[in-house]
Scaffold this motif. Structure first.
Motif, PDB file in Angstrom:
ATOM      1  N   SER A  42      13.813   8.586   0.854  1.00 37.54           N
ATOM      2  CA  SER A  42      14.024   8.026   2.189  1.00 37.54           C
ATOM      3  C   SER A  42      13.324   6.682   2.335  1.00 37.54           C
ATOM      4  O   SER A  42      13.900   5.713   2.843  1.00 37.54           O
ATOM      5  N   THR A  43      12.079   6.591   1.865  1.00 32.93           N
ATOM      6  CA  THR A  43      11.307   5.359   2.002  1.00 32.93           C
ATOM      7  C   THR A  43      11.891   4.243   1.155  1.00 32.93           C
ATOM      8  O   THR A  43      11.999   3.098   1.610  1.00 32.93           O
ATOM      9  N   PHE A  44      12.298   4.559  -0.072  1.00 32.44           N
ATOM     10  CA  PHE A  44      12.754   3.528  -0.994  1.00 32.44           C
ATOM     11  C   PHE A  44      14.230   3.173  -0.840  1.00 32.44           C
ATOM     12  O   PHE A  44      14.633   2.067  -1.210  1.00 32.44           O
ATOM     13  N   LEU A  45      15.032   4.080  -0.299  1.00 40.02           N
ATOM     14  CA  LEU A  45      16.486   3.877  -0.322  1.00 40.02           C
ATOM     15  C   LEU A  45      17.131   3.784   1.061  1.00 40.02           C
ATOM     16  O   LEU A  45      18.355   3.787   1.164  1.00 40.02           O
ATOM     17  N   GLU A  55       7.316  14.008   0.373  1.00 38.09           N
ATOM     18  CA  GLU A  55       6.760  12.653   0.425  1.00 38.09           C
ATOM     19  C   GLU A  55       7.729  11.640   1.023  1.00 38.09           C
ATOM     20  O   GLU A  55       7.384  10.470   1.161  1.00 38.09           O
ATOM     21  N   LYS A  56       8.942  12.106   1.393  1.00 35.58           N
ATOM     22  CA  LYS A  56       9.981  11.196   1.895  1.00 35.58           C
ATOM     23  C   LYS A  56      10.199  10.033   0.911  1.00 35.58           C
ATOM     24  O   LYS A  56      10.350   8.872   1.301  1.00 35.58           O
ATOM     25  N   GLY A 101      15.196  14.950   3.144  1.00 31.15           N
ATOM     26  CA  GLY A 101      15.071  15.266   1.716  1.00 31.15           C
ATOM     27  C   GLY A 101      16.380  15.390   0.981  1.00 31.15           C
ATOM     28  O   GLY A 101      16.409  15.871  -0.157  1.00 31.15           O
ATOM     29  N   GLY A 102      17.478  14.962   1.590  1.00 25.61           N
ATOM     30  CA  GLY A 102      18.787  15.082   0.959  1.00 25.61           C
ATOM     31  C   GLY A 102      18.962  14.159  -0.236  1.00 25.61           C
ATOM     32  O   GLY A 102      18.361  13.087  -0.316  1.00 25.61           O
ATOM     33  N   GLU A 157       0.803  -1.221   0.000  1.00 26.18           N
ATOM     34  CA  GLU A 157       0.000   0.000   0.000  1.00 26.18           C
ATOM     35  C   GLU A 157       0.837   1.271   0.000  1.00 26.18           C
ATOM     36  O   GLU A 157       0.577   2.202  -0.763  1.00 26.18           O
ATOM     37  N   LYS A 158       1.862   1.335   0.839  1.00 21.48           N
ATOM     38  CA  LYS A 158       2.680   2.544   0.924  1.00 21.48           C
ATOM     39  C   LYS A 158       3.458   2.780  -0.362  1.00 21.48           C
ATOM     40  O   LYS A 158       3.521   3.915  -0.879  1.00 21.48           O
ATOM     41  N   SER A 159       4.044   1.732  -0.893  1.00 24.94           N
ATOM     42  CA  SER A 159       4.820   1.860  -2.127  1.00 24.94           C
ATOM     43  C   SER A 159       3.911   2.279  -3.279  1.00 24.94           C
ATOM     44  O   SER A 159       4.261   3.146  -4.090  1.00 24.94           O
ATOM     45  N   ARG A 160       2.758   1.644  -3.373  1.00 26.81           N
ATOM     46  CA  ARG A 160       1.793   1.983  -4.423  1.00 26.81           C
ATOM     47  C   ARG A 160       1.394   3.451  -4.319  1.00 26.81           C
ATOM     48  O   ARG A 160       1.350   4.169  -5.319  1.00 26.81           O
ATOM     49  N   GLU A 161       1.122   3.910  -3.114  1.00 26.78           N
ATOM     50  CA  GLU A 161       0.730   5.303  -2.894  1.00 26.78           C
ATOM     51  C   GLU A 161       1.807   6.260  -3.392  1.00 26.78           C
ATOM     52  O   GLU A 161       1.518   7.255  -4.070  1.00 26.78           O
ATOM     53  N   LEU A 162       3.062   5.958  -3.088  1.00 26.23           N
ATOM     54  CA  LEU A 162       4.150   6.859  -3.477  1.00 26.23           C
ATOM     55  C   LEU A 162       4.399   6.839  -4.977  1.00 26.23           C
ATOM     56  O   LEU A 162       4.696   7.886  -5.579  1.00 26.23           O
TER      57      LEU A 162
END
Length: 590
Positions: free
Chosen positions: A86-89, A82-83, A153-154, A41-46
């Motif tokens: 950060s969320t994916f990496l 949306e981070k 956000g870097g 769900e989170k990945s799909r949303e992003l």
């Protein structure tokens, strides 16, 4: 990630033969139709928010910013809000609960970023390269620092290449000099470094002056001793030359020394180069939509352009090659994710994604350009962006020649010493790909073993696939009875042609594996192997005409030259059921 490491609640569906109604007609991305239900769900949303961001921006705005070489601050603000990176990496354990390094979902973003243009994709790609040395290191201080900066956000950068030495990492003019208090001063420059103008941290490769050992360390792009010399390209991206002038380095800034630093550089590239194939797939797919939309609505000589026989041929060829690119690269994801110290097959497949898929992307765009013609260079067309950008990908993370030299190391074991491995399913589990940060030493590549390619080829009884199998057998005959001499082994142009033949075998291998998993119809498989047979014949002809090729080698190469099966009915079904159905399926918001 080993199969045994998967969460116990992950269930892989039993493989079944698809019914005609269940057959997947098309695997190419369509941002306006795809639901991304295969993601959590989170990945799909992003991913959907990312699509929404680009579509809201619109093609006119994206193209205007590209022409003006405008730094994409609004995009990076979106990434921060949306981070996203950060969320994916961020690997599991260093960030929020949804953070993990999951190649399966990362590639969804890879494809979407490049679909809208390689400038935005490049910032993501370079951030991946800059982060990998940090996650590979044993430096927990640097890891926590990177995770915090990502969350803020870097973006990140990878300082490896130099102006005088290029990608020759044996030679480096970046040096760390130890001081009496135990700290170091860094001096030297790096060249062609993406994100280097704004990177929160730049992972930098150099040498220790006192020992001449390799070293990896991190610096901040905004530090007063960090000199941003210039942007070396005309682009929205900032690809910098930077200098370190007595830049102070603490022990906690050092990621690795000696052999560990060397392996860190190569292992980073092992992972990072895989993304380039996705860059090519996304860009080529968008170009395909634009080309077929234009051609199918344009009338010339009282016919629609898509009515002409040669135009149908160009589109069918483009569609088959583009589908093959995606089938191969998707399957490559599975081998990246199942990799372990005992299963290093990914070391062949990742340079192939970088080398083979990116050059195929060039070919697809060239074919489409023959259709769209002058329209393709108009400044308001995405196609104009694709024309400029698609050719850069084969030249990044090592040239085609460098990657081919690497691929050739695996040829002997691939053909003659197969090993047994468990069948690898689609590796879609929501899990961290921890092995990518623990790949180990980078030597001993020629000892890597592979599963027997004949098993998947022998499952398929189709005319063009059978012709291709005969070509493979002749290549093996060449290697057994007329293998390259010592002199020929020094002729890299000779080896390049031989490597192209080997590459096609591996390409077809993973395409067929994924075609079975995805339930791809025989018509499309045959259309793919139509060009595979022709490509094999082309490289066999080139090898036979080399001045150093012996008479025996020439005879065998000439026997490899085959004609694919002519099947007009199949060809027309591919046109009606696949290629032509792409028209009016996607158009970017203006």
């Amino acid at each position: 990630m080993k199969l045994s490491d998967l969460p116990k609640n992950i269930v892989f569906k039993k493989k079944v033969t698809p019914t005609p109604s269940a057959v997947r007609r098309n695997i190419l991305v369509n941002p306006k139709l795809d639901s991304y239900d295969h993601l959590d769900e989170k990945s799909r949303e992003l991913v959907l928010k990312t699509i929404e961001f680009f579509e809201a921006r619109g093609k006119a705005k994206i193209k205007a910013d590209e022409r003006e070489y405008k730094w994409y601050a609004d995009y990076l603000d979106f990434v921060k809000k949306e981070k996203l990176f950060s969320t994916f990496l961020t690997p599991t354990g260093y960030g929020d609960k949804d953070c993990r390094w999951d190649t399966y979902r990362n590639c969804a973003l890879n494809e979407i970023f490049s679909f809208y243009g390689l400038s935005h994709w490049y910032s993501w790609q370079v951030t991946i390269l800059g982060l990998l040395p940090i996650w590979i290191s044993k430096n927990e201080v640097a890891k926590k620092r990177a995770a915090k900066l990502l969350k803020e956000g870097g973006i990140f950068a990878f300082g490896l290449s130099e102006k005088e030495h290029g990608a020759d990492i044996y030679s480096s003019d970046m040096h760390l000099t130890r001081q009496e208090d135990g700290t170091y001063l860094a001096n030297g420059s790096k060249y062609y470094i993406g994100n280097a103008n704004k990177a929160a941290l730049v992972s930098t490769f150099g040498k220790l002056t006192n020992t001449d050992e390799y070293v990896f360390f991190v610096v901040e792009s905004q530090h007063k001793n960090y000199e941003l010399v210039k942007n070396v390209i005309n682009s929205q991206n900032y690809v910098a030359e930077y200098k370190l002038n007595d830049y102070p380095i603490r022990e906690e800034d050092i990621l690795a020394k000696g052999r560990d630093a060397w392996d860190m550089a190569l292992n980073t590239i092992n992972v990072g180069k895989f993304n380039l194939g996705w860059g090519s797939i996304g860009t080529s797919t968008h170009a395909f939509y634009e080309a077929i939309n234009h051609a199918s609505h344009r009338r010339l000589f009282d016919h629609y352009v898509t009515d002409f026989v040669h135009i149908k041929q160009l589109f069918n060829e483009s569609y088959a090659r583009l589908t093959a690119m995606k089938l191969f690269t998707q399957r490559g994801v599975d081998y990246v994710r199942c990799a372990s110290a005992d299963d290093r097959r990914y070391l062949l497949f990742t340079p192939m994604v970088k080398m083979k898929v990116t050059t195929q992307g060039e070919e697809v765009v060239d074919l489409l350009w023959n259709v769209i013609a002058a329209k393709g260079v108009e400044k308001d067309m995405f196609f104009e962006t694709a024309l400029k950008e698609i050719r850069t990908l084969p030249k990044l993370e090592g040239t085609v020649h460098i990657n081919m030299a690497l691929i050739l190391k695996f040829m002997g074991n691939y053909f003659f010493k197969p090993a047994k491995y468990p069948t690898i399913p689609t590796m879609s589990a929501q899990a961290n790909d921890s092995f990518l940060f623990n790949q180990g030493v980078t030597k001993g590549l020629s000892q890597t073993r592979f599963h027997d390619y004949r098993e998947v080829y022998n499952k398929v009884d189709l005319p063009n696939v059978n012709i291709f199998k005969r070509q493979i057998r002749l290549l093996k005959v060449l290697l057994l009875v007329a293998k390259p001499s010592k002199e020929q082994a020094k002729d890299f142009d000779f080896l390049l042609n031989l490597g192209e033949l080997f590459t096609l075998v591996v390409y077809g291998h993973l395409i067929l594996e994924n075609a079975e998993i995805k339930g791809i119809e025989n018509d499309l498989i045959e259309q793919i192997f139509d060009f595979m047979v022709r490509d094999f014949s082309k490289f066999a002809l080139q090898l036979s005409h080399k001045s150093c090729t012996t008479l025996v080698q020439q005879t065998i190469c000439n026997r490899m030259i085959k004609r694919p099966t002519v099947d007009e009915e199949r060809y027309n079904r591919v046109w009606e059921n696949y290629t032509y159905k792409m028209k009016d399926q996607y158009e970017m918001n203006p």
